[in-house]
Design an enzyme around this catalytic site. Sequence first.
Site, mmCIF file in Angstrom:
data_model
loop_
_atom_site.group_PDB
_atom_site.id
_atom_site.type_symbol
_atom_site.label_atom_id
_atom_site.label_comp_id
_atom_site.label_asym_id
_atom_site.label_seq_id
_atom_site.Cartn_x
_atom_site.Cartn_y
_atom_site.Cartn_z
ATOM 1 N N TYR A 152 27.592 10.115 -1.582
ATOM 2 C CA TYR A 152 27.949 11.377 -2.226
ATOM 3 C C TYR A 152 29.198 11.210 -3.089
ATOM 4 O O TYR A 152 29.219 11.624 -4.254
ATOM 5 C CB TYR A 152 28.170 12.439 -1.156
ATOM 6 C CG TYR A 152 28.347 13.838 -1.693
ATOM 7 C CD1 TYR A 152 27.284 14.525 -2.266
ATOM 8 C CD2 TYR A 152 29.578 14.488 -1.612
ATOM 9 C CE1 TYR A 152 27.434 15.819 -2.755
ATOM 10 C CE2 TYR A 152 29.745 15.784 -2.097
ATOM 11 C CZ TYR A 152 28.671 16.440 -2.660
ATOM 12 O OH TYR A 152 28.827 17.720 -3.144
ATOM 13 N N THR A 190 25.985 23.046 2.443
ATOM 14 C CA THR A 190 27.163 22.854 3.283
ATOM 15 C C THR A 190 27.035 23.509 4.656
ATOM 16 O O THR A 190 27.625 23.047 5.623
ATOM 17 C CB THR A 190 28.428 23.403 2.598
ATOM 18 O OG1 THR A 190 28.202 24.762 2.224
ATOM 19 C CG2 THR A 190 28.771 22.590 1.371
#
Length: 245
Positions: A152, A190
Site C-alpha cells: 500500500y 478502513t
Amino acid sequence: MGRLDGKVALITGAARGMGAAHARLFVAEGAKVVLTDVLEDEGKAVAAELGENACFFKLDVTSESDWQQVVAAAEKCFGPINVLVNNAGVVMNKTIEETSLQEYMRIININQVGVFLGMKYVLPSMRKAKSGSIINIASVAGLRGMAYCSAYCSSKFAVRALTQTAALEFVPYNIRVNVIHPGAIETPMTTVDAKGVAEEFVKNVPLKRMAKPEEVSTLVLYLASDESSYCTGSEFVVDGGAMLV
C-alpha cells in the site's frame, strides 16, 4: 450557480465510500458525473439516486481496454471529460515476509497502475475539452512508511511521483494534476478491510477521530473547480493532524 457547472467528471471507485461522496457533491454543484467501479450493483444504485446528471459504467482500473471503452462511453453520454478523480484503491495489512508477490502486485496494479492508465486514457478527452483537472487520491501512507503496509505504501508513494510528472507534462494542454493524502476516513476500506490498522492510527491523530468522506469531498471539489486554477503538482493532506506527530 454551481461550482462545477458545465463540467463533466469521471470518478473511479464511486460505488461507495469517498467516491460516492465525491459524486454526490459534484452533481449537487452542477457537474455531470460518470461513476465507475467494479461493484456494478452498488454503482448503478448511486447513479440512479443522482438522476439524469449521472451515469455508471463498470470499470476495472487495471484494464487498458476497460479504460478505453469507458472514456468513449462517457463522451457519448455527456461529452469530453473535464475532471478525473482517480479514487479507486485497495489496502492490505501484512508483513513483508507474509506478503506474496501476487498479493503485492494486486495492490500495485489497482492503486498505482490504475492511476497511470486513468491519466493516460483520459488525456485525449481533456484535450478535446481544452482544459482539465485530475485529482489523484493517495494516502498519508504515501508520505511515510507504515508497518504492515509495504504494498500500500509503495503504491501511494508512486502516485505522488505520477502526479508531479503528469502535472509537468499536461501543462501545455491547460490540465492541472494534484494529489490528496487522506488519513483515517470512515469508509468500507478502513472500517472493514483495515479496521485494526485504522483504529491504531486514530489513537495518534490530534483531532482524535476519523474523518467523514464528505470532509475529503470538499477538497476534491475545490481542486476540480476553477477556484484552484493556480494549483498543479501540489499535495494536499486531510489527516486530522496525524503527520504532525
